[in-house]
Design a protein around this motif. Structure first.
Motif, PDB file in Angstrom:
ATOM      1  N   ARG A 275       0.834  -1.204   0.000  1.00 23.55           N
ATOM      2  CA  ARG A 275       0.000   0.000   0.000  1.00 23.55           C
ATOM      3  C   ARG A 275       0.873   1.260   0.000  1.00 23.55           C
ATOM      4  O   ARG A 275       0.426   2.334   0.412  1.00 23.55           O
ATOM      5  CB  ARG A 275      -0.939  -0.015   1.222  1.00 23.55           C
ATOM      6  CG  ARG A 275      -1.986  -1.144   1.187  1.00 23.55           C
ATOM      7  CD  ARG A 275      -2.890  -1.109   2.409  1.00 23.55           C
ATOM      8  NE  ARG A 275      -3.476   0.202   2.620  1.00 23.55           N
ATOM      9  CZ  ARG A 275      -4.592   0.628   2.031  1.00 23.55           C
ATOM     10  NH1 ARG A 275      -5.245  -0.161   1.199  1.00 23.55           N
ATOM     11  NH2 ARG A 275      -5.057   1.831   2.278  1.00 23.55           N
ATOM     12  N   TYR A 283      -2.446  10.486   2.180  1.00 21.47           N
ATOM     13  CA  TYR A 283      -3.425  10.423   1.101  1.00 21.47           C
ATOM     14  C   TYR A 283      -3.645  11.824   0.523  1.00 21.47           C
ATOM     15  O   TYR A 283      -3.670  12.809   1.264  1.00 21.47           O
ATOM     16  CB  TYR A 283      -4.770   9.911   1.625  1.00 21.47           C
ATOM     17  CG  TYR A 283      -4.759   8.485   2.123  1.00 21.47           C
ATOM     18  CD1 TYR A 283      -3.806   7.550   1.696  1.00 21.47           C
ATOM     19  CD2 TYR A 283      -5.732   8.047   3.016  1.00 21.47           C
ATOM     20  CE1 TYR A 283      -3.826   6.246   2.155  1.00 21.47           C
ATOM     21  CE2 TYR A 283      -5.758   6.729   3.476  1.00 21.47           C
ATOM     22  CZ  TYR A 283      -4.796   5.833   3.044  1.00 21.47           C
ATOM     23  OH  TYR A 283      -4.816   4.542   3.486  1.00 21.47           O
ATOM     24  N   TYR A 285      -6.408  12.758  -1.116  1.00 27.63           N
ATOM     25  CA  TYR A 285      -7.839  13.090  -1.124  1.00 27.63           C
ATOM     26  C   TYR A 285      -8.236  13.729  -2.448  1.00 27.63           C
ATOM     27  O   TYR A 285      -8.933  14.744  -2.497  1.00 27.63           O
ATOM     28  CB  TYR A 285      -8.209  13.976   0.070  1.00 27.63           C
ATOM     29  CG  TYR A 285      -8.037  13.247   1.380  1.00 27.63           C
ATOM     30  CD1 TYR A 285      -8.912  12.244   1.757  1.00 27.63           C
ATOM     31  CD2 TYR A 285      -6.965  13.535   2.241  1.00 27.63           C
ATOM     32  CE1 TYR A 285      -8.743  11.534   2.940  1.00 27.63           C
ATOM     33  CE2 TYR A 285      -6.792  12.829   3.429  1.00 27.63           C
ATOM     34  CZ  TYR A 285      -7.685  11.839   3.763  1.00 27.63           C
ATOM     35  OH  TYR A 285      -7.521  11.136   4.931  1.00 27.63           O
ATOM     36  N   PHE A 291      -1.307   5.741  -4.790  1.00 25.28           N
ATOM     37  CA  PHE A 291      -0.531   4.539  -4.488  1.00 25.28           C
ATOM     38  C   PHE A 291       0.455   4.228  -5.614  1.00 25.28           C
ATOM     39  O   PHE A 291       0.208   4.496  -6.793  1.00 25.28           O
ATOM     40  CB  PHE A 291      -1.472   3.347  -4.292  1.00 25.28           C
ATOM     41  CG  PHE A 291      -2.385   3.505  -3.110  1.00 25.28           C
ATOM     42  CD1 PHE A 291      -1.950   3.191  -1.826  1.00 25.28           C
ATOM     43  CD2 PHE A 291      -3.684   3.979  -3.269  1.00 25.28           C
ATOM     44  CE1 PHE A 291      -2.780   3.339  -0.725  1.00 25.28           C
ATOM     45  CE2 PHE A 291      -4.534   4.134  -2.180  1.00 25.28           C
ATOM     46  CZ  PHE A 291      -4.083   3.816  -0.905  1.00 25.28           C
TER      47      PHE A 291
ATOM     48  N   ASP B  37     -12.195  13.346   7.240  1.00 28.33           N
ATOM     49  CA  ASP B  37     -10.793  12.949   7.388  1.00 28.33           C
ATOM     50  C   ASP B  37      -9.864  13.813   6.551  1.00 28.33           C
ATOM     51  O   ASP B  37      -8.707  14.047   6.928  1.00 28.33           O
ATOM     52  CB  ASP B  37     -10.615  11.479   6.983  1.00 28.33           C
ATOM     53  CG  ASP B  37     -10.939  10.534   8.126  1.00 28.33           C
ATOM     54  OD1 ASP B  37     -11.107  11.023   9.262  1.00 28.33           O
ATOM     55  OD2 ASP B  37     -11.022   9.317   7.890  1.00 28.33           O
ATOM     56  N   ARG B 215      -7.605  -3.754   5.450  1.00 32.57           N
ATOM     57  CA  ARG B 215      -7.059  -2.800   4.456  1.00 32.57           C
ATOM     58  C   ARG B 215      -7.030  -3.513   3.111  1.00 32.57           C
ATOM     59  O   ARG B 215      -6.727  -4.695   3.030  1.00 32.57           O
ATOM     60  CB  ARG B 215      -5.657  -2.341   4.845  1.00 32.57           C
ATOM     61  CG  ARG B 215      -4.733  -3.495   5.082  1.00 32.57           C
ATOM     62  CD  ARG B 215      -3.406  -3.092   5.669  1.00 32.57           C
ATOM     63  NE  ARG B 215      -2.860  -4.221   6.411  1.00 32.57           N
ATOM     64  CZ  ARG B 215      -1.655  -4.268   6.926  1.00 32.57           C
ATOM     65  NH1 ARG B 215      -0.864  -3.226   6.816  1.00 32.57           N
ATOM     66  NH2 ARG B 215      -1.228  -5.326   7.574  1.00 32.57           N
ATOM     67  N   ASP B 321     -10.254   2.024  -1.207  1.00 30.48           N
ATOM     68  CA  ASP B 321      -8.787   1.977  -1.335  1.00 30.48           C
ATOM     69  C   ASP B 321      -8.100   2.598  -0.112  1.00 30.48           C
ATOM     70  O   ASP B 321      -7.072   2.108   0.348  1.00 30.48           O
ATOM     71  CB  ASP B 321      -8.325   2.752  -2.577  1.00 30.48           C
ATOM     72  CG  ASP B 321      -8.727   2.063  -3.878  1.00 30.48           C
ATOM     73  OD1 ASP B 321      -9.366   0.995  -3.823  1.00 30.48           O
ATOM     74  OD2 ASP B 321      -8.401   2.619  -4.946  1.00 30.48           O
ATOM     75  N   TYR B 322      -8.669   3.688   0.374  1.00 28.29           N
ATOM     76  CA  TYR B 322      -8.069   4.394   1.512  1.00 28.29           C
ATOM     77  C   TYR B 322      -8.220   3.619   2.824  1.00 28.29           C
ATOM     78  O   TYR B 322      -7.466   3.836   3.766  1.00 28.29           O
ATOM     79  CB  TYR B 322      -8.710   5.778   1.679  1.00 28.29           C
ATOM     80  CG  TYR B 322      -8.128   6.861   0.787  1.00 28.29           C
ATOM     81  CD1 TYR B 322      -6.959   6.677   0.072  1.00 28.29           C
ATOM     82  CD2 TYR B 322      -8.766   8.096   0.678  1.00 28.29           C
ATOM     83  CE1 TYR B 322      -6.442   7.673  -0.745  1.00 28.29           C
ATOM     84  CE2 TYR B 322      -8.249   9.113  -0.123  1.00 28.29           C
ATOM     85  CZ  TYR B 322      -7.080   8.889  -0.833  1.00 28.29           C
ATOM     86  OH  TYR B 322      -6.569   9.887  -1.619  1.00 28.29           O
ATOM     87  N   PHE B 323      -9.218   2.749   2.885  1.00 29.84           N
ATOM     88  CA  PHE B 323      -9.486   2.075   4.167  1.00 29.84           C
ATOM     89  C   PHE B 323      -8.265   1.283   4.623  1.00 29.84           C
ATOM     90  O   PHE B 323      -7.763   0.411   3.914  1.00 29.84           O
ATOM     91  CB  PHE B 323     -10.686   1.144   4.031  1.00 29.84           C
ATOM     92  CG  PHE B 323     -11.071   0.488   5.323  1.00 29.84           C
ATOM     93  CD1 PHE B 323     -11.607   1.246   6.357  1.00 29.84           C
ATOM     94  CD2 PHE B 323     -10.900  -0.874   5.519  1.00 29.84           C
ATOM     95  CE1 PHE B 323     -11.957   0.646   7.563  1.00 29.84           C
ATOM     96  CE2 PHE B 323     -11.248  -1.476   6.718  1.00 29.84           C
ATOM     97  CZ  PHE B 323     -11.781  -0.711   7.735  1.00 29.84           C
ATOM     98  N   ASP B 324      -7.791   1.601   5.810  1.00 34.83           N
ATOM     99  CA  ASP B 324      -6.627   0.919   6.359  1.00 34.83           C
ATOM    100  C   ASP B 324      -6.627   1.134   7.865  1.00 34.83           C
ATOM    101  O   ASP B 324      -6.174   2.167   8.367  1.00 34.83           O
ATOM    102  CB  ASP B 324      -5.345   1.476   5.734  1.00 34.83           C
ATOM    103  CG  ASP B 324      -4.094   0.781   6.263  1.00 34.83           C
ATOM    104  OD1 ASP B 324      -4.231  -0.139   7.108  1.00 34.83           O
ATOM    105  OD2 ASP B 324      -2.992   1.157   5.838  1.00 34.83           O
ATOM    106  N   GLU B 327      -3.480   2.306   9.691  1.00 32.11           N
ATOM    107  CA  GLU B 327      -2.908   3.629   9.415  1.00 32.11           C
ATOM    108  C   GLU B 327      -2.679   4.412  10.725  1.00 32.11           C
ATOM    109  O   GLU B 327      -3.597   4.566  11.536  1.00 32.11           O
ATOM    110  CB  GLU B 327      -3.876   4.404   8.517  1.00 32.11           C
ATOM    111  CG  GLU B 327      -3.249   5.558   7.785  1.00 32.11           C
ATOM    112  CD  GLU B 327      -4.315   6.553   7.349  1.00 32.11           C
ATOM    113  OE1 GLU B 327      -5.493   6.165   7.248  1.00 32.11           O
ATOM    114  OE2 GLU B 327      -3.959   7.724   7.168  1.00 32.11           O
TER     115      GLU B 327
END
Lengths: 410, 410
Positions: A275, A283, A285, A291, B37, B215, B321-324, B327
């Motif tokens: 990742r 990120y 946003y 990535f 976020d 993730r 994709d951002y879900f982690d 993090e």
């Protein structure tokens, strides 16, 4: 120009097939057009090919190497073509190796073909040709249709793997080859190798289908179809008639990006990218590149569109989808009944596009016919791409198999 | 119209949550916009939701159900909305079951939610809401931006799964729910369930993440990115500003077709389609539909574009994709340290988009924190879609787990 070649020669490494030039052979000129599986006729046909090593006096030391979807005739050595028809990245997503040579001009299977290599050009006469329907020198949809003086586009006839092989047979005869010591290839190249063994059983001593299948799976057809839809959805595709206009670049790039994922594996992508973010700490946003894997895929798409024709992508994927050795036979064992070659079947553990179970189906059907067949599933995390990357394991297998075949004959 | 509803009522089966209507809750109005976020603010926010069953006097029998990428608030029962906001095919590629009821109006998880079903609406107060960023009633890129009186398009802020959950928390408070008996969902829904357990540990008694991950893998990001590129390559996308023009239909269809392949499995596609031809005996030797699997995928693409917004597809895949969960933490075990819920983690053997090993990572990290966790890998050939289709095995697991949680509390 001569000094340019000289400079290149200085960088040729030991084991290299050296400086090579793509050759061209034209046949099937009017009124002798070649009949295709579809019933249509095609001609004249030009085949782009390269050869390495020398045909022996018995003319029985030929090894035919077949390329995959996006490959070409430049399988080994360093291209002497200053325009660089070939590139190290033609064969799927294999990373160009690093070294003193301009790797962009290295053949797509240079790690396997050359003096002393697995397919030893000191011993064998190695021939690799671009498939018909392609766009790397052989006649395809981007070629000029002599009947109209314009590119064929979609008026190019839909061709099959058997048609590709039919055309290759003309080339092989032209080169004076009497016997095929081995027919070797991965992926679509493996389909061609299989088709050679089926179409010309009396000519082919051995066959090495790698990371391939006797027929594409529903999942494989599905991926190909999405790629085609991406191309055909592109506003610049114009039903294939785009050669004097803008080309369907974004559609082709999407098709390539998608296909590229199927050449890797979950594991290899995890190791290669995970990742990790690209050029940023957090990120973004937004919908630019977050990535590394995104950046990598976009690069794959972009480099592909510079060297590949969108229509050829349609025609070649269709040929892959149509490939089915069992067609018209009850099953695979029946389909392979006439085969006389010795076989080495190679699959890779993490290849989910052409999973090992498909290779095992081939092995089983060959065994049912009493054919001498060795099967090797090479442990690899590289996915389908492994046939371009797993040099050591493949070298070990293929070198011995070719030597044995050369000694024993069929 | 009243007779139309009456007619529908007659066809409501035993076990159905009955006729249901989507409700709407609006909050975060100026100057109380919700902080995201990304640091941006969003408001007002409308959430579309449905509820089944009744909140008990203790207000602690709520089960939150979360939908996947293309789902919506209509999880169970028969939609009373004559315009049919929901459809049986919202949840991935699950085939609409056949029966006397208009299955197009059945909730996407109707086989799991209803009186006496796994998530028993006689016992629990079940709430399902459409995610923010979506296009099925909740505020998203196709909503009108009050600042401009025009659809947000790409000016909609990029949201995360945590933002989705933040908004859901407002809804849950609005409904008077005190405790969450269980947070349940598959795929993106499972990410939301996990996020609830992490964000509101003191409120969530149990959590059932299904066919999901802490993730997304590099491969998952790659597939999402290709889908986004297909949309953004569409000439009608216009950088997201297409609402008063043609919409990017072909690009969205390609994205959906691709995603759809990842929801099935090689095995299920083999069983469902194999290499069967569609409406023809022989290959067509053209680029129309040869194989059934092609026809099926095209249909999936075509039905999707009628009910989904291309920009929402971009925003929701980006949230995935951002879900982690890891993090900002060292690892997953650290990230889950504050969690207090009991867990039932479910994975499916043939799910290659969210493979079982990803569920096991969650289980391992929970165990490291001494959390009460059950893990079940359900043998299934359906791939990722299994969470919508494997009714019996899931019912068995989930029913017992909810009963146990209701009896024991956290």
């Amino acid at each position: 120009m001569s000094s340019e070649i000289e400079m290149s020669v200085q960088t040729v490494e030991a084991g290299s097939a050296g400086l090579v030039k793509t050759q061209y052979f034209t046949f099937a000129e009017s009124p002798l057009e070649m009949e295709l599986d579809s019933g249509e006729k095609l001609g004249p046909i030009t085949i782009a090919y390269e050869s390495y090593g020398r045909l022996n006096d018995e003319r029985d030391n030929a090894v035919l190497v077949f390329h995959a979807l996006s490959g070409d005739a430049h399988a080994a050595g360093i291209s002497a073509d200053p325009t660089g028809i070939s590139a190290a990245d033609t064969g799927f997503g294999a990373e160009a190796a690093k070294g003193p040579v301009d790797r962009k001009k290295l053949g797509w299977w240079d790690n396997m073909i050359g003096p002393g290599k697995a397919i030893d050009t000191d011993k064998y006469f190695v021939v690799c040709s671009n498939v018909i329907g392609g766009c790397r020198g052989s006649t395809g949809p981007s070629s000029i249709n002599p009947a109209t003086d314009r590119p064929y586009g979609l008026s190019f006839p839909v061709i099959t793997v058997r048609d590709m092989v039919r055309a290759q047979r003309q080339l092989v005869d032209h080169l004076g080859v009497k016997r095929i010591l081995s027919a070797v290839g991965g992926s679509l190249g493996g389909m061609q190798a299989l088709q050679w063994a089926v179409s010309y059983p009396d000519m082919v001593d051995s066959c090495i289908p790698i990371a391939t299948a006797a027929r594409l799976s529903a999942q494989g057809i599905a991926f190909d179809e999405v790629g085609r839809q991406a191309i055909m959805a592109d506003q610049h595709w114009h039903a294939g008639d785009y050669y004097d206009k803008n080309t369907p670049i974004p559609g082709l790039a999407v098709a390539r990006m998608l296909a590229h994922i199927t050449y890797l594996s979950d594991e290899s992508m995890h190791h290669k990218f995970g990742r990790r973010l690209r050029d940023r700490e957090k990120y973004g946003y937004d919908f630019s590149t977050d990535f590394e894997v995104e950046s990598y895929l976009r690069h794959q798409g972009e480099s592909f569109i510079r060297r590949f024709d969108a229509n050829s992508y349609l025609f070649i994927t269709k040929a892959i989808d149509y490939f089915d050795l069992t067609e018209g036979h009850g099953g695979l064992a029946v389909a392979l009944r006439a085969v006389k070659s010795r076989f080495l079947v190679i699959a890779f553990s993490s290849d989910w596009l052409y999973p090992p179970y498909q290779s095992k189906e081939i092995v089983k059907a060959l065994k049912a016919n009493g054919i001498d067949v060795s099967y090797c599933e090479i442990p690899s995390s590289y996915g389908h791409d492994a046939f371009l990357l797993e040099e050591e394991a493949q070298t070990h297998m293929i070198r011995g198999f070719l030597k044995y075949t050369a000694r024993k004959g069929r």
